[in-house]
Every structure is written in C-alpha cells, then in structure tokens.
Design a protein around this motif. Structure first.
Motif, short mmCIF file in Angstrom:
data_model
loop_
_atom_site.label_atom_id
_atom_site.label_comp_id
_atom_site.label_asym_id
_atom_site.label_seq_id
_atom_site.Cartn_x
_atom_site.Cartn_y
_atom_site.Cartn_z
N SER A 1 2.96 1.12 -2.52
CA SER A 1 2.11 1.40 -1.47
C SER A 1 2.55 1.06 -0.06
N LEU A 2 2.58 1.81 0.90
CA LEU A 2 3.21 1.32 2.39
C LEU A 2 2.52 2.02 3.34
N SER A 3 2.44 1.52 4.66
CA SER A 3 1.98 2.19 5.87
C SER A 3 2.90 2.90 6.45
N VAL A 4 2.54 4.26 6.71
CA VAL A 4 3.49 5.30 7.37
C VAL A 4 2.78 5.81 8.45
N GLU A 5 3.20 5.55 9.76
CA GLU A 5 2.57 6.04 10.95
C GLU A 5 0.87 5.81 10.77
N MET B 1 -1.69 5.21 4.77
CA MET B 1 -1.27 4.69 3.57
C MET B 1 -0.68 5.65 2.85
N GLN B 2 0.63 5.51 2.11
CA GLN B 2 1.33 6.44 1.20
C GLN B 2 1.72 5.78 0.08
N ILE B 3 1.65 6.52 -1.14
CA ILE B 3 2.05 5.72 -2.50
C ILE B 3 3.08 6.58 -2.91
N ASP B 4 4.26 5.93 -2.94
CA ASP B 4 5.66 6.51 -3.73
C ASP B 4 5.41 6.40 -5.22
N GLY C 1 7.01 12.02 -6.53
CA GLY C 1 6.21 12.42 -5.51
C GLY C 1 5.52 11.38 -4.81
N THR C 2 4.80 11.74 -3.79
CA THR C 2 4.11 10.82 -2.91
C THR C 2 2.61 11.48 -2.69
N ILE C 3 1.62 10.40 -2.57
CA ILE C 3 0.32 10.64 -2.42
C ILE C 3 -0.25 10.08 -1.09
N ARG C 4 -1.15 10.42 -0.65
CA ARG C 4 -1.91 9.59 0.39
C ARG C 4 -3.17 9.10 -0.09
N ALA C 5 -3.55 7.95 0.27
CA ALA C 5 -4.93 7.56 -0.20
C ALA C 5 -5.35 6.70 0.81
#
Length: 381
Positions: A240-244, A247-250, A254-258
């Motif tokens: 999980s990391l903050s992108v702009e 929070m996005q989880i790689d 695939g990647t999801i937003r949560a």
C-alpha cells in the motif's frame, strides 16, 4: 462478569492476558480455531483450573479462587456428561440434591425445567436410551435448575445433526429470553452467532483478538486472521502506498484503490458475496475492475462458489438463479468489480495459516494443547 488480565500456563498451551466484560443477562459467544483456548477459558471461569494471574468477577465478587460449587456457575459440555446409572429426572435434579433440597421441591423444579426443554415425557428414562438432542436437553435442564448466575456452554450443539441443532438453537434462544441468565457459549458454528449472540469474541492462540457485535465482527474484522477465520476468502498480500493523494495497493498482477491510512505491507480482503461479477466488458480505466476467466463453478447450498482467474484468483458467491440467468459457465470471460466500500485493508502481520494447531493428529478439543482436568466437575452440575 468481568475478566481482567487472565493468564493460565498449561505447559504446551497458555491463556494470555485475557480481558472481557460480559453484561448481566447477555448472550455472549466465543469462537476461534481448534486449540485457541476456548474450552480452557470456560473451565478456568468454572474453577476447574485456577488462573496464574488476573481475576474473574461476577456481580462484583472475585470468584477466581473460590470452590467451583460456590461460584454460581453451571457448565454444559458438548458430550452431555450425564450419569448413565441415573434416570433423566435424577440427572436433572442432581445439583439440587447435592444442595440437600427437599425431594418435593426437587421434583417440582425438575418438572418445570423438563417442560421448558420439552422432555417431561422422558423423566423415567435412562440416558443410554435417548437421542443426542434429548441428552443435550437433559444436560441443559440439569444446568439451569440450579439457577446459576452464569451458564457456560461448551459447543452444546456440535454433536447434533443439522435439524436437531436448529431446533435446540431455537430453544436456547427462548430459554435465554425467559430466564435472562448470563450465557457464555463457545461454538464452531457461525449460525449460532447469527441466531443467539448479543456480542462475540474471537480467540487466537490463547488471546482474545477482537470483540464486538456479530455485525462488527463480520463486517469490520480487525485483522487478517479475523477476516480469514470469519469467511473472507479473498485475502491477498500487497503493498500500500499513496499516489497523488490516493491510497493504492499493488497486488502484483493488478492494483486497487482503497480508503485506508495503512501504508507498507498489507493484506487486502473482500468477502465473496461482495465481489460484483458481470458479463459486460468494463473500460480499462474503471476503478477496481478486473477481467478474467471462470475456472470453476461449485454448488454450495443457497450460494454457488464461482472461481475467476484474473491473474489473481477471486472467489465469488452467487445464487444459482443468477448464474442461470446470466448463462455463466466455466471458461467464460467476465469482469469483476470490487466496491471500494467492501475492501478491507490489514497490516501484514504473520502468516494467516499460523493459527492452525501444529500438533499432528490433534483432536477437536486439542487434547495436547488443552488437556483438561476432570477434578471438581461435580461442582458444576
């Protein structure tokens, strides 16, 4: 009842720093995997074991180290523990006889208890001639006749067939409503939670790891372990990391937003019934949407389990009617959407399979982890 910092070391197994508050008249259920310490906790409350540290209070009285007979606690085990040489009437009245209650009063109280559990026609029979459901009703009647301040139930429905279990579950519900006795019940059946529990505690490796209402436990698990134990089958490791500012989880493929404030190594969880499956192809920019292939459809009662491989293996719970209406079959290409509100994020702490008992051949009560003492059992009858 208030349990405060309760610990008990039994060599291969320990209860560790357990604190619980159970309100008067509450129906409280404890669940957890085999070997979690559920029965040991009940037996410590009952007085079969003495705690190493901590206290147990009922109505403000510390009962931690007083004789089991003086605690006002009754216990019912899964395997009934009726006396085979006594009739049902004598079994039910055993506790009152121990208290030297007069025979007429015992007979009257036995009759009332038997009527409440619909076994008044069995009073002259012996336990060996009864069905499992009838024996368990007799065991419960024996427990309630002493009017305990606290009734402990150790998987009382587990040895029964499904239809008998459902009937006795309904009778427990009625009994609790009428008697207003505080009940602490351990079980492996989630149906018991939905039907009976005011609140629930989850145990893992001798600790209580979450308490709450059934809705809180199932809809808002506090950890990956609780999520997995309560049936959240879709659990995946991710970063999980903050992108702009989001929070996005790689997850690798695939990647999801949560909506989460947790960064770093995490588990992502979503219940099978919350996964949205569609035949329509969703645009590549859609949030939390994957395209995959149905690899298996398995009938499972009211819901069918549909396995979809998107590079990540998802499990969906769909009704057979929906599957038929959509014409879904193995090999079909489908789209999956994970609603952001249904996604749960947990810090990645430990292996989710680690809660299984490590002892080979471990029985349902985990005889190696939780060898029980039979001393003082008569004090609970």
């Amino acid at each position: 009842m208030q349990i405060t910092n309760l610990s008990k070391n039994l060599g291969d197994f320990s209860l560790r720093d357990i604190s619980l508050r159970i309100e008067e008249g509450e129906y409280f259920i404890i669940v957890g995997p085999t070997g979690a310490g559920k029965t040991i906790l009940l037996e410590t409350i009952a007085g079969i074991y003495s705690p190493d540290t901590g206290s147990i209070e009922i109505a403000g009285e510390d009962i931690s180290r007083i004789d089991p007979k003086e605690r006002g606690v009754a216990m019912v085990y899964q395997d009934y523990m009726l006396f085979p040489h006594l009739t049902v009437e004598e079994n039910i009245g055993f506790g009152l006889k121990q208290r030297k209650t007069d025979p007429q009063s015992i007979h009257e109280e036995v009759t009332k208890a038997a009527e409440m559990l619909h076994i008044e026609h069995l009073l002259d029979r012996y336990p060996g001639t009864l069905s499992g459901g009838e024996q368990q009703r007799a065991a419960i009647a024996r427990a309630i006749i002493t009017r305990p301040r606290l009734l402990l139930l150790d998987e009382p429905l587990s040895a029964l067939d499904a239809s008998t279990r459902e009937r006795l579950r309904s009778e427990l519900q009625t009994l609790h409503r009428e008697l207003k006795t505080t009940i602490l019940h351990i079980t492996h059946h989630f149906e018991d939670i939905y039907s009976l529990a005011d609140r629930v505690a989850i145990m893992e490796n001798g600790r209580v790891v979450q308490t709450g209402t059934p809705e809180e436990i199932f809809q808002h698990p506090a950890s990956g372990f609780v999520a997995a134990f309560t049936g959240m089958e879709n659990i995946f490791p991710g970063q999980s990391l903050s992108v702009e500012g989001e929070m996005q989880i790689d997850l690798g493929p695939g990647t999801i937003r949560a909506d989460t404030g947790i960064e770093g190594d995490v588990y992502v969880g979503i219940r099978p019934e919350d996964v949205v499956l569609s035949r329509e192809t969703v645009s590549g920019g859609a949030v939390n949407t994957f395209t995959g292939t149905i690899t298996e459809i398995r009938q499972n009662g009211m819901f069918s389990r549909v396995m979809v491989d998107t590079g990540i293996r998802f499990i969906c719970a769909l009704t057979p009617q929906y599957i038929l209406r959509m014409g879904l079959a193995e090999g079909d290409t489908v789209s999956l959407t994970l609603p952001e509100s249904a996604i749960h994020i947990f810090p990645r702490e430990g292996d989710l399979t680690s809660w299984h008992c490590s002892h080979s051949g471990c029985g349902k009560k985990c005889g190696k982890c939780a060898a029980k003492s039979q001393n003082n059992l008569h004090g609970l009858l």
